[in-house]
Scaffold this active site. Sequence first.
Site, PDB file in Angstrom:
ATOM      1  N   ARG A   4      -9.401   6.129   5.012  1.00 39.36           N
ATOM      2  CA  ARG A   4      -9.281   7.562   4.801  1.00 39.36           C
ATOM      3  C   ARG A   4      -7.925   7.966   4.228  1.00 39.36           C
ATOM      4  O   ARG A   4      -7.857   8.832   3.357  1.00 39.36           O
ATOM      5  CB  ARG A   4      -9.603   8.287   6.100  1.00 39.36           C
ATOM      6  CG  ARG A   4      -8.490   8.707   6.989  1.00 39.36           C
ATOM      7  CD  ARG A   4      -9.071   9.099   8.288  1.00 39.36           C
ATOM      8  NE  ARG A   4     -10.050   8.095   8.692  1.00 39.36           N
ATOM      9  CZ  ARG A   4     -11.225   8.360   9.260  1.00 39.36           C
ATOM     10  NH1 ARG A   4     -11.548   9.579   9.537  1.00 39.36           N
ATOM     11  NH2 ARG A   4     -12.022   7.389   9.594  1.00 39.36           N
ATOM     12  N   THR A   5      -6.863   7.350   4.684  1.00 35.98           N
ATOM     13  CA  THR A   5      -5.555   7.774   4.199  1.00 35.98           C
ATOM     14  C   THR A   5      -5.356   7.399   2.726  1.00 35.98           C
ATOM     15  O   THR A   5      -4.922   8.220   1.920  1.00 35.98           O
ATOM     16  CB  THR A   5      -4.424   7.195   5.068  1.00 35.98           C
ATOM     17  OG1 THR A   5      -4.680   7.515   6.437  1.00 35.98           O
ATOM     18  CG2 THR A   5      -3.080   7.773   4.661  1.00 35.98           C
ATOM     19  N   LYS A  47       3.494 -14.228  -1.339  1.00 30.37           N
ATOM     20  CA  LYS A  47       4.458 -15.171  -1.891  1.00 30.37           C
ATOM     21  C   LYS A  47       5.814 -15.058  -1.202  1.00 30.37           C
ATOM     22  O   LYS A  47       6.781 -15.672  -1.614  1.00 30.37           O
ATOM     23  CB  LYS A  47       4.627 -14.929  -3.395  1.00 30.37           C
ATOM     24  CG  LYS A  47       3.392 -15.235  -4.233  1.00 30.37           C
ATOM     25  CD  LYS A  47       3.728 -15.188  -5.712  1.00 30.37           C
ATOM     26  CE  LYS A  47       2.463 -15.285  -6.573  1.00 30.37           C
ATOM     27  NZ  LYS A  47       2.763 -15.033  -7.998  1.00 30.37           N
ATOM     28  N   ARG A  61       2.247   2.549   3.236  1.00 31.12           N
ATOM     29  CA  ARG A  61       1.862   2.307   4.623  1.00 31.12           C
ATOM     30  C   ARG A  61       2.308   0.891   4.962  1.00 31.12           C
ATOM     31  O   ARG A  61       2.069  -0.038   4.190  1.00 31.12           O
ATOM     32  CB  ARG A  61       0.360   2.439   4.822  1.00 31.12           C
ATOM     33  CG  ARG A  61      -0.106   1.867   6.164  1.00 31.12           C
ATOM     34  CD  ARG A  61      -1.479   2.291   6.543  1.00 31.12           C
ATOM     35  NE  ARG A  61      -1.508   3.700   6.884  1.00 31.12           N
ATOM     36  CZ  ARG A  61      -2.531   4.284   7.530  1.00 31.12           C
ATOM     37  NH1 ARG A  61      -3.588   3.582   7.876  1.00 31.12           N
ATOM     38  NH2 ARG A  61      -2.493   5.573   7.810  1.00 31.12           N
ATOM     39  N   HIS A  96       3.971   9.175  11.107  1.00 36.11           N
ATOM     40  CA  HIS A  96       2.834   9.399  10.210  1.00 36.11           C
ATOM     41  C   HIS A  96       2.880  10.884   9.838  1.00 36.11           C
ATOM     42  O   HIS A  96       2.026  11.674  10.232  1.00 36.11           O
ATOM     43  CB  HIS A  96       1.535   9.042  10.930  1.00 36.11           C
ATOM     44  CG  HIS A  96       0.341   8.889  10.013  1.00 36.11           C
ATOM     45  ND1 HIS A  96       0.369   9.246   8.687  1.00 36.11           N
ATOM     46  CD2 HIS A  96      -0.915   8.421  10.249  1.00 36.11           C
ATOM     47  CE1 HIS A  96      -0.824   9.003   8.151  1.00 36.11           C
ATOM     48  NE2 HIS A  96      -1.607   8.506   9.063  1.00 36.11           N
TER      49      HIS A  96
END
Lengths: 307, 307, 307
Positions: free
Chosen positions: A58-59, A86, A108, A136
Amino acid sequence: MQFARKDVLDMESLSVAEIQAVLDTAETLKEISTRPIKKVPTLRGKTVIHFFYEPSTRTRTSFEIAAKRLSADTVSISASTSSISKGETLADTAKNLEAMNPDAIVIRHSAAGAPHLLARLVNASVINAGDGMHAHPTQALLDMMTVREKKGHIDGLRLAIIGDIAHSRVARSNIIGFVKMGAEVVLAGPPTMIPMGIETLGALVSYDVVEVIKDADVVMVLRIQKERLQAFAYSSEREYAQCYGLTEDKLAEAKKDLLIMHPGPINRGLEIAPEVAEGPYSVILEQVANGVAIRMALLYLLLGGPR
Amino acid sequence: MQFARKDVLDMESLSVAEIQAVLDTAETLKEISTRPIKKVPTLRGKTVIHFFYEPSTRTRTSFEIAAKRLSADTVSISASTSSISKGETLADTAKNLEAMNPDAIVIRHSAAGAPHLLARLVNASVINAGDGMHAHPTQALLDMMTVREKKGHIDGLRLAIIGDIAHSRVARSNIIGFVKMGAEVVLAGPPTMIPMGIETLGALVSYDVVEVIKDADVVMVLRIQKERLQAFAYSSEREYAQCYGLTEDKLAEAKKDLLIMHPGPINRGLEIAPEVAEGPYSVILEQVANGVAIRMALLYLLLGGPR
Amino acid sequence: MQFARKDVLDMESLSVAEIQAVLDTAETLKEISTRPIKKVPTLRGKTVIHFFYEPSTRTRTSFEIAAKRLSADTVSISASTSSISKGETLADTAKNLEAMNPDAIVIRHSAAGAPHLLARLVNASVINAGDGMHAHPTQALLDMMTVREKKGHIDGLRLAIIGDIAHSRVARSNIIGFVKMGAEVVLAGPPTMIPMGIETLGALVSYDVVEVIKDADVVMVLRIQKERLQAFAYSSEREYAQCYGLTEDKLAEAKKDLLIMHPGPINRGLEIAPEVAEGPYSVILEQVANGVAIRMALLYLLLGGPR
C-alpha cells in the site's frame, strides 16, 4: 505558508505550521483523484525514485500513484532486485542515485535513521516511507488528515493508540504528531508492549483498554506482528484478541462519534474484529484514500515550487 | 554524423566516428538532467523494454531514467518475475517481445552473446547492458565520456586497469574502446587474474601495480567478486587489499591530474580504500552521472531519427 | 455498439455482440502499435493497477504496453514484493487498492474466482488476466481475433484443442468463446487430461489426435506442465511428445490453410515440434501481437467512454 524544507523525515522536525500546510495542501489535492482525468502537470519532468528495502503494497503503490497523478517520472527500486545484494553501503548507493539527478527519493528501510543518513548525503528531497521502529511520518500525516476531515480539528481530541506500542513506528510518529497538534494521546496495551519512558513523548499510559476506549474520540489500533506474540508471553492469538483486540463489546460505552483507525494491513479477528473494521466507526479506507493525497501534497510542497 | 546502426552490442563493432558521435550527443543531452524540468519529448510514443536477467540497481535505474527523460514508455522485466522460470528459450522470449512492437530492448544477461542473439532475432534496437564476462559497452562509453570531459581528449592518454581482468566485461569493453580511441591501456593485477593472450586486444600487461599507477593518466579499479578470491589463492581480503587495493600510499608518485574510476558498486577497503574513492582524484560519481547521458544518447541515436 | 460492462472476467458473461465489439475495436487499435509514435492520449489521467500474484512475462508486459500506448498511468504489484506476505485477505487488499481510486485493476491469481471477488468489491473495472484453472478471457479474445483476422470469420470453423484440457484456463475460455461464436470445438489428448463432462461446454471429445488434426481449421496446442507428466503416468517427455506432441508427420493430412496456435511459452519438442512452431501454419507470434491490441481494446471499452 512557505514550505521551505528539503526533506520530510519524521514528525519531530515538522512545525505546527508546516503540518497544517501539508494537511491543507492534501485537502486541496485530494479532489484530483476523483476526477475523470486524475492528472495535473505540476511535477512534469521531475524524477522520483521509490527505494523500498522492505516489502510494501500500500505505501509504495500510494506513493507511485501520487507521483504519477502529479505527472512526475518514477523509478522503483526494491531490495530484491538491487545491488544491495552486492554489499554496497547505503551511503554509496545514496551518492550513486544522487548522481542521476533525482528530484526526490522516497525510502523505506529496516534500519532506523536510514532516511536521515540519505537526506544528509543527497541534494534530492528525501521522504521517509518508514524506517525500522523509528518513524513513519506520512502515515501520521494521513491519520491527522483523516481526523481533521471528520472532526474539523485535532486539538482537544483524545486519541487512544492500542497495541504493540514498543515496536511501532506508526505509534511513535502519531504520538509526536497528535501531541504537537494539541491532542491528548493515551497508549494502551499489554505492559510488555509499552516501552518504559514513552510518557516523555507527551502521551499517557493505561492498561485498561475498555476505560481508554470509553473516553476516546479516536481509537487507533496497531497491527500485531504474529511472530512476536510468543515473545510477549501470549500463549495464543485468541488470548490477545480477547484481552486487547478491538471487539464490538469493548465498544459498548464508546462515544457515538468515535473514529476507529488502523494503519493496515489488518489481522482480522486478532487486533480488530471484522465487524469493527467494517463497522460504522471505521475510517480505515478513508485513511488509505488520504494517503494518496498526503503523498501528493508532500511531493508538491517539496518539488513543486522554486527552491 | 549519421548513426546508422540498429544495435549497440559491444565496442568492437563501433567505429571511431560512431563512438565520437555517441560522446558528442551525450555531452549535449547531459544538460537536460540538470534542468528544473528534466524532460524532452524526443522519444514520445517509443516503447523501451528493460530486460534484466541479472540483478542491477545502477544500470537499470540509469537506463530507465534516461528513457523517461526522453519521454519514452518503459516496461521492466526481471528474471525473478518472468516466464524464464518456465523454461522458455531466449530466442522464443525474444520473438515474443518483438511481437509487441518495442522500439528498443535493453538487455542484461549472464550468458555472453545473449544480446547478439537477441539483436539478430528482433527488429527492435538492442542495447547490451552487460552480458556475462563478455561486454558492457555503455559502461565503456560512459567511462570514455568521463575521461574526455576531464582531459579534453582520449588519444595519447595512458589508462591503467587494475584487478580481476579475466572475469570483467567492464575491462574488456574499456580495453577495446580506449585502444580504438588512441589511448594506451595497461593491465595490472595478480597473474591469475590476467588472462593469457589479452595483449591481442592491444593492451600491455604489468604485474607491478605501483609502477603502473605512476605512469597512468587514468586508473580504473575493477570490482572484486569476494567469492572468487579463494579460487585465486588469496587467503584473505586483507591480503588482496594490501597487494592490489588502491590505497593512498600507492598513489604517492601518481600524476597530479590523475583520474581514478570504478564501475561500482565498490568494496570499500578491498579493491579501493575509502579515502581514495572519495579523494580528489576520484571521478566515480561523474561516471554515474555520465551514465544517464550516455544512455540517453544511445536511445536518441538509435530511435530518435528516421531509420 | 455500446459496451456497458464494468468488468471482463470470463467468456461466459460476454455476449456475442460484446465479443464482436472487442474484436472490432482491437482491429482498429492494432494499427497504433505499428506507428512511429505508438501512443494516443485516450486514457490520459486513468490509473491502471497490474496485480500479478503469479509470475508472468508476456501477459503482464502485454497489458502494460497496452495501457501505456493509451497514455494511462500504470502501477505494477507482484506477489513477491507485496503485503500478501503479511497475510492480508484478498478482500482487504481489494478495498485498499480501491481507496486509491484506480480506474482498472488487472489481476492474475492462482485461485479460481479471485477476479470475480475483486470485481464485486471495487468500483474500478476488473480484467481477469488468468485465475487458477478457471478462465483467461483475454487469451481467448486474442485467439479469436487471430482466427478472424486470418479466416475472415469464426462461425463454421472447426477448432481442435490438444493437450492437458483438465488444467487449462486457456482451453476453458477458448471452448466457451469459440462455441459461442459458432465454431465447432474438438478436444483431444490423453484420456487422463480430458475432464469428465467437459462436453457440457459444447465441445466434442476425441482421443485420436491425427484424425482430429485432419479435420481441423485451427489447431490450438496447450502448454504441458512438465511437473504434471508423472501424475498422468507418462514415463517420459519423449513418450508424450510421440503420442500427442504436434509434429510434422501428424500434419501430413492437415488442411492446407490450417492455423496452428499456442498460448506460449512453448516447450520445444514436447507439445510442439520446433519446425511446427516456426512452420508455415503457425500464427503463434500473431497471437502475441494481437494480445496487445485486445488489451488496448478492453481498456478502451471499459475506461474510454463515459460510464
